[in-house]
Scaffold this motif. Structure first.
Motif, PDB file in Angstrom:
ATOM      1  N   SER A 135      10.011  10.980 -12.457  1.00 37.13           N
ATOM      2  CA  SER A 135      10.563  10.866 -13.803  1.00 37.13           C
ATOM      3  C   SER A 135      11.695  11.883 -13.962  1.00 37.13           C
ATOM      4  CB  SER A 135       9.470  11.102 -14.852  1.00 37.13           C
ATOM      5  OG  SER A 135       8.817  12.347 -14.637  1.00 37.13           O
ATOM      6  N   LYS A 136      12.290  12.315 -12.838  1.00 37.42           N
ATOM      7  CA  LYS A 136      13.444  13.214 -12.857  1.00 37.42           C
ATOM      8  C   LYS A 136      14.727  12.446 -13.141  1.00 37.42           C
ATOM      9  CE  LYS A 136      12.037  16.976  -9.724  1.00 37.42           C
ATOM     10  NZ  LYS A 136      12.386  18.053 -10.678  1.00 37.42           N
ATOM     11  N   PHE A 137      15.813  13.213 -13.155  1.00 36.61           N
ATOM     12  CA  PHE A 137      17.179  12.668 -13.250  1.00 36.61           C
ATOM     13  C   PHE A 137      17.377  11.841 -14.513  1.00 36.61           C
ATOM     14  CE2 PHE A 137      15.647  12.306  -8.772  1.00 36.61           C
ATOM     15  CZ  PHE A 137      16.145  13.522  -8.341  1.00 36.61           C
ATOM     16  N   GLY A 138      16.608  12.142 -15.567  1.00 35.96           N
ATOM     17  CA  GLY A 138      16.763  11.446 -16.832  1.00 35.96           C
ATOM     18  C   GLY A 138      15.974  10.169 -16.958  1.00 35.96           C
ATOM     19  N   PHE A 139      15.283   9.744 -15.904  1.00 36.14           N
ATOM     20  CA  PHE A 139      14.502   8.509 -15.951  1.00 36.14           C
ATOM     21  C   PHE A 139      13.152   8.730 -16.635  1.00 36.14           C
ATOM     22  CE2 PHE A 139      17.340   7.685 -12.378  1.00 36.14           C
ATOM     23  CZ  PHE A 139      17.698   6.357 -12.580  1.00 36.14           C
ATOM     24  N   ASP A 140      12.718   7.727 -17.387  1.00 40.29           N
ATOM     25  CA  ASP A 140      11.327   7.704 -17.814  1.00 40.29           C
ATOM     26  C   ASP A 140      10.439   7.533 -16.590  1.00 40.29           C
ATOM     27  OD1 ASP A 140      11.672   8.044 -20.520  1.00 40.29           O
ATOM     28  OD2 ASP A 140      11.784   5.906 -20.952  1.00 40.29           O
ATOM     29  N   TYR A 141      10.879   6.666 -15.691  1.00 37.92           N
ATOM     30  CA  TYR A 141      10.193   6.476 -14.410  1.00 37.92           C
ATOM     31  C   TYR A 141      11.177   5.842 -13.436  1.00 37.92           C
ATOM     32  CZ  TYR A 141       9.787   1.577 -15.851  1.00 37.92           C
ATOM     33  OH  TYR A 141      10.064   0.303 -16.269  1.00 37.92           O
ATOM     34  N   LEU A 142      11.043   6.178 -12.185  1.00 33.82           N
ATOM     35  CA  LEU A 142      11.835   5.575 -11.120  1.00 33.82           C
ATOM     36  C   LEU A 142      10.950   5.489  -9.883  1.00 33.82           C
ATOM     37  CD1 LEU A 142      14.553   4.555  -9.939  1.00 33.82           C
ATOM     38  CD2 LEU A 142      15.029   6.933  -9.290  1.00 33.82           C
ATOM     39  N   ASN A 143      10.743   4.290  -9.392  1.00 36.49           N
ATOM     40  CA  ASN A 143       9.915   4.051  -8.220  1.00 36.49           C
ATOM     41  C   ASN A 143      10.738   3.322  -7.164  1.00 36.49           C
ATOM     42  OD1 ASN A 143       7.717   5.064  -9.717  1.00 36.49           O
ATOM     43  ND2 ASN A 143       7.250   3.018 -10.512  1.00 36.49           N
ATOM     44  N   VAL A 144      10.697   3.828  -5.950  1.00 35.67           N
ATOM     45  CA  VAL A 144      11.421   3.219  -4.831  1.00 35.67           C
ATOM     46  C   VAL A 144      10.457   3.115  -3.652  1.00 35.67           C
ATOM     47  CG1 VAL A 144      13.400   3.371  -3.279  1.00 35.67           C
ATOM     48  CG2 VAL A 144      13.584   4.258  -5.617  1.00 35.67           C
ATOM     49  N   SER A 145      10.423   1.970  -3.003  1.00 37.47           N
ATOM     50  CA  SER A 145       9.588   1.804  -1.813  1.00 37.47           C
ATOM     51  C   SER A 145      10.335   0.977  -0.782  1.00 37.47           C
ATOM     52  CB  SER A 145       8.253   1.127  -2.160  1.00 37.47           C
ATOM     53  OG  SER A 145       8.464  -0.142  -2.732  1.00 37.47           O
ATOM     54  N   ALA A 146      10.088   1.299   0.478  1.00 36.96           N
ATOM     55  CA  ALA A 146      10.621   0.538   1.604  1.00 36.96           C
ATOM     56  C   ALA A 146       9.465   0.226   2.538  1.00 36.96           C
ATOM     57  CB  ALA A 146      11.709   1.333   2.320  1.00 36.96           C
ATOM     58  N   PHE A 147       9.438  -0.992   3.070  1.00 40.28           N
ATOM     59  CA  PHE A 147       8.296  -1.391   3.892  1.00 40.28           C
ATOM     60  C   PHE A 147       8.755  -2.299   5.038  1.00 40.28           C
ATOM     61  CE2 PHE A 147       8.718  -4.141   0.205  1.00 40.28           C
ATOM     62  CZ  PHE A 147       8.743  -5.416   0.750  1.00 40.28           C
ATOM     63  N   TRP A 148       7.932  -2.288   6.073  1.00 38.53           N
ATOM     64  CA  TRP A 148       8.123  -3.148   7.244  1.00 38.53           C
ATOM     65  C   TRP A 148       6.773  -3.738   7.576  1.00 38.53           C
ATOM     66  CZ3 TRP A 148       6.072  -3.668  12.092  1.00 38.53           C
ATOM     67  CH2 TRP A 148       6.819  -4.390  13.027  1.00 38.53           C
ATOM     68  N   GLN A 149       6.705  -5.066   7.749  1.00 42.88           N
ATOM     69  CA  GLN A 149       5.432  -5.742   7.953  1.00 42.88           C
ATOM     70  C   GLN A 149       5.493  -6.685   9.151  1.00 42.88           C
ATOM     71  OE1 GLN A 149       3.642  -5.927   3.435  1.00 42.88           O
ATOM     72  NE2 GLN A 149       4.906  -7.615   4.073  1.00 42.88           N
ATOM     73  N   ASP A 150       4.408  -6.716   9.894  1.00 43.80           N
ATOM     74  CA  ASP A 150       4.247  -7.643  11.008  1.00 43.80           C
ATOM     75  C   ASP A 150       3.147  -8.629  10.608  1.00 43.80           C
ATOM     76  OD1 ASP A 150       4.249  -8.942  13.412  1.00 43.80           O
ATOM     77  OD2 ASP A 150       3.206  -7.353  14.516  1.00 43.80           O
ATOM     78  N   TYR A 151       3.521  -9.876  10.430  1.00 43.49           N
ATOM     79  CA  TYR A 151       2.637 -10.908   9.899  1.00 43.49           C
ATOM     80  C   TYR A 151       2.278 -11.871  11.042  1.00 43.49           C
ATOM     81  CZ  TYR A 151       1.074 -14.227   6.243  1.00 43.49           C
ATOM     82  OH  TYR A 151       0.344 -15.059   5.433  1.00 43.49           O
ATOM     83  N   LYS A 152       1.015 -11.862  11.449  1.00 44.86           N
ATOM     84  CA  LYS A 152       0.566 -12.657  12.589  1.00 44.86           C
ATOM     85  C   LYS A 152      -0.249 -13.865  12.133  1.00 44.86           C
ATOM     86  CE  LYS A 152       0.206  -8.504  15.490  1.00 44.86           C
ATOM     87  NZ  LYS A 152      -0.711  -7.660  16.309  1.00 44.86           N
TER      88      LYS A 152
END
Length: 795
Positions: free
Chosen positions: A562-579
């Motif tokens: 909730s820094k940088f003036g944001f009420d909330y900020l969420n960031v995610s990065a993902f890599w998936q192997d789907y078999k």
């Protein structure tokens, strides 16, 4: 004319909302910064994404949580509406409020939701379609992304949705809400909760919802397609006999009575590619200009669903030590009938030649030549039981642990009351399906430092799947009078070959997490997790009788702040192997057309999700946004139809496809294609404005632009939906005593990109050059522009 006039006036008023957002800068600078009931991202939301209470900042998982206030603010009636504001989450409603097709982080779902995205009520599994689950009396909805098998178990390969129901407080509270809108929309809901005596509380709620269909049915004069009706009742009793013990029991009853959903056929004559081999349609599909379905020829048209669900739980803080023992039980009883005109147009065609039906070679026992096999009605009865027991250590200890056991039985049986005789004789009964699941689970978290926590969770589960193929005697189902009117009546005919198929699937599913709380308002996390969806059985007549277990491996990093003036900020990065990803294909056997599940191969999924809330002028003008980029690519897979498109009859032996012929297996490869129903880009941008007027009244307005890039109908990556952009608007007032009045509009730009695309076989059309049935496409239209007025009163 009157409705059109009202529509124009309301559309004009709503279109001025965007101007209102910036038209009062002086007033905005002096506005009170108090939180309004409709503002999102301002409250600290506690979630139970790991079945224990944690704040969104603390939990090392990608979670999108909607409080009751934010659900109201998003104009959301159901989970389908919430998907528009959840990064990485899409839902296609191709068949009305039946046959949900949720897609979480690129894990496609063609026919059913069980196995991919699980839904839970207060942590208890919810079986069946969830698009009609009403959100009127819920406290919170948590959309938990990535594999959740280590915690929630079966059916959460790519994610889980936990709907947290309201609980009574120390005071009597209630709310009543009413809505009227175009297309005859009428909604009324009410809830009441509070104490009965010390240590005993209650909660009751009810909702009525009704809306007319938006599309005329040209095949049945006066009928509209897509009408929906729901009645819902909830009740709960809550006991706190001591400071250490709490218990509750809840009942949820829901009745859905929907007309036939709107769907139209883009005929095979519109196909524009591979015309000399296996014709298909390439490009954005064309939405039908009219819809005609022979609903008057169905035994039951549309959806009729009746469900009762019970949840009971008890927890004990053992002698006030902080160690907690808990037990939860769930039970559901679901009866459903669905009637569909599977021609998807007004032709009412027969599978067999109409002129020859009932004569010579085409004479079949108990054959009714007046009834098309495409006019299908089916019924089922589903009963489930779930039980979970767990023990957890105190939540404030440096080393925290929990262990538990889960057991469930889920049984779905066909309803013989909806069997029919048709052009190909008596219908077959579907298999009775029973799944027993037993699981043992545990987890541990350790605070390495005051700011760094590592965690591990593990679940071992055993699924025992049994399919029982039933048979029946015709004379036990159909009356002698009716049998006397059909071809070759035979009351002693036995339909179906009885049999039992069994399989056991075992899986050990881990999740490991690291969470670094760099500051009170900033945390970073990383995780490794695995999810699975057990295999199962196809109909006995399908080309492949079984399909294998799916497995998804997920690597993820993210930050929450909730820094940088944001009420909330969420960031995610993902890599998936789907078999062993499971999708569907179509087959024709014994004059029956059906779909079956098939493992297509292996898929790699990479993605980035961003969401946030940013005050522009204090709490008076706020920006809300989310965006998802998904790079989902099939790395290994075979689709026989692709070989026919590229090489034609060179890949057939007689009438059967033979991929062992020279070059055919390579031609059938779908490596490099995107899985169906997956959009590469999705997101939304919203503005919220509020300003105190006087005497406790506050004016508010809002705007949301929702975007979804094109998705493909199937693994061939040829026919696609086209991009979608929707505009939602709202304007209203509320006072300090709980009265709220909202004028709203949804999809005000009239975006008409399809809600669903179904690959189809056009049987009446001429055969293709390869000798196959021609391809056509069933197109489910998007909902048209909707507007209305909602008034609610909380007390």
């Amino acid at each position: 004319m009157r409705e059109t006039s009202i529509a124009r006036r309301i559309a004009l008023l709503l279109s001025g909302t965007a101007s209102a957002l910036v038209a009062m800068p002086a007033a905005a600078q002096t506005a009170d910064a108090a939180t309004t009931a409709g503002a999102a991202g301002e409250e600290t939301i506690v979630v139970t994404a790991r079945k224990r209470e944690e704040t969104l900042l603390e939990v090392p998982i990608a979670v999108k949580a909607f409080s009751s206030a934010s659900i109201q603010d998003k104009l959301a009636q159901d989970i389908v509406d919430l998907a528009d504001f959840t990064p990485g989450f899409q839902i296609q409603e191709a068949f009305g409020r039946d046959g949900d097709r949720p897609v979480m982080r690129g894990a496609s779902n063609i026919l059913f939701s069980d196995g991919k995205v699980g839904i839970f009520l207060d942590g208890a599994p919810y079986f069946g379609d969830f698009s009609s689950l009403d959100l009127a009396n819920v406290d919170r909805v948590e959309v938990i992304k990535g594999p959740q098998s280590a915690v929630f178990g079966r059916g959460t390969l790519s994610g889980a949705i936990n709907v947290v129901l309201q609980r009574p407080g120390d005071e009597l509270k209630g709310k009543i809400t009413g809505t009227i809108g175009n297309y005859g929309r009428r909604e009324l809901s009410a809830s009441l909760s509070g104490p009965i005596v010390e240590g005993v509380g209650f909660q009751v709620g009810a909702k009525y919802f009704d809306v007319d269909g938006q599309f005329k049915n040209s095949a049945v004069p006066g009928e509209r397609l897509g009408d929906q009706n729901t009645k819902q009742f909830t009740a709960g009793l809550f006991l706190d006999p001591t400071a250490d013990i709490s218990a509750s029991v809840r009942w949820l009853h829901q009745e859905d009575d929907d007309g036939h959903f709107a769907i139209g056929l883009q005929p095979s004559g519109a196909n524009n590619c591979y015309l000399t081999t296996r014709p298909y349609y390439c490009g954005v599909v064309k939405a039908p200009k009219s819809y005609g379905l022979n609903t008057d020829r169905l035994l039951h048209s549309g959806l009729d669903r009746n469900a009762d669900r019970f949840i009971g739980d008890i927890s004990w803080d053992i002698a006030g030590s902080g160690y907690e023992a808990s037990f939860q039980a769930g039970y559901s009883d679901l009866v459903e009938v669905q009637g569909v005109d599977q021609t998807y147009d007004d032709r009412a065609f027969l599978f067999l030649p109409a002129a020859l039906c009932g004569t010579s070679y085409y004479a079949l026992p108990n054959q009714d030549c007046s009834k098309s096999s495409f006019e299908a009605t089916s019924g089922q009865h589903r009963k489930t039981q779930t039980y979970e027991a767990r023990i957890a250590s105190p939540g404030k200890d440096r080393l925290r642990w929990r262990i538990g056991m889960f057991w469930s039985i889920d049984k779905t049986a066909p309803n013989a009351d909806y069997l029919e005789l048709n052009e190909v004789g008596p219908e077959l009964l579907d298999d009775t399906k029973r799944v027993k699941n037993r699981a043992y689970f545990g987890g541990v978290d350790f605070d390495v430092t005051d700011n760094v926590t590592i965690g591990a969770e593990l679940r071992h589960q055993i699924d025992k799947v049994r399919n029982t193929t039933p048979s029946y005697r015709v004379g036990d189902v159909f009356s002698p009078e009716y049998l006397a009117t059909v071809t070759l009546p035979d009351p002693d005919q036995i339909v179906g070959t009885p049999g039992v198929r069994k399989a056991t699937f075992k899986a050990t599913l881990p999740r490991f997490t690291v969470n670094w709380k760099a500051a009170d308002d900033l945390s970073f996390y990383a995780q490794y997790s695995q999810g699975n969806s057990p295999g199962g059985f196809n109909p006995v007549r399908a080309p492949e009788s079984t399909y294998d277990e799916e497995k998804l491996i997920n690597y993820e990093i993210g930050l929450k702040t909730s820094k940088f003036g944001f009420d909330y900020l969420n960031v995610s990065a993902f890599w998936q192997d789907y078999k062993n990803q499971v999708l569907t294909n179509t087959y024709v056997a014994n004059n029956i057309v059906d779909s079956y599940s098939v493992n297509i191969g292996r898929t790699r999924i990479r993605g980035i999700e961003v969401e946030g809330g940013l005050p522009i002028i204090g709490r008076t003008l706020k920006l809300q946004f989310n965006y998802t980029f998904l790079d989902s690519e099939i790395r290994k897979g075979i689709e026989a139809e692709r070989a026919l498109e590229l090489m034609g009859s060179a890949c057939k032996t007689g009438s059967a496809v033979n991929l062992d012929l020279p070059g055919c297996r390579n031609a059938a490869s779908i490596a490099g294609n995107r899985p169906p129903l997956v959009s590469k880009h999705t997101g939304s941008v919203g503005l919220r404005f509020q300003h105190d007027v006087n005497d406790g009244w506050t004016f508010f307005s809002g705007l949301d632009v929702i975007y979804r890039s094109s998705y493909f109908d199937q693994v061939l990556n040829l026919a696609e939906s086209g991009n979608s952009t929707k505009l939602n608007l709202q304007v209203g007032v509320h006072d300090d005593d709980g009265l709220r009045i909202t004028l709203y509009g949804k999809n005000m730009l009239g975006d008409d990109s399809p809600a669903g695309i179904l690959r189809y076989l056009d049987f009446p059309a001429p055969r293709t050059p390869t000798g196959d049935y021609a391809r056509a496409f069933g197109i489910t239209p998007a909902r048209k522009a909707e507007y209305g007025l909602t008034i609610s009163k909380s007390f």
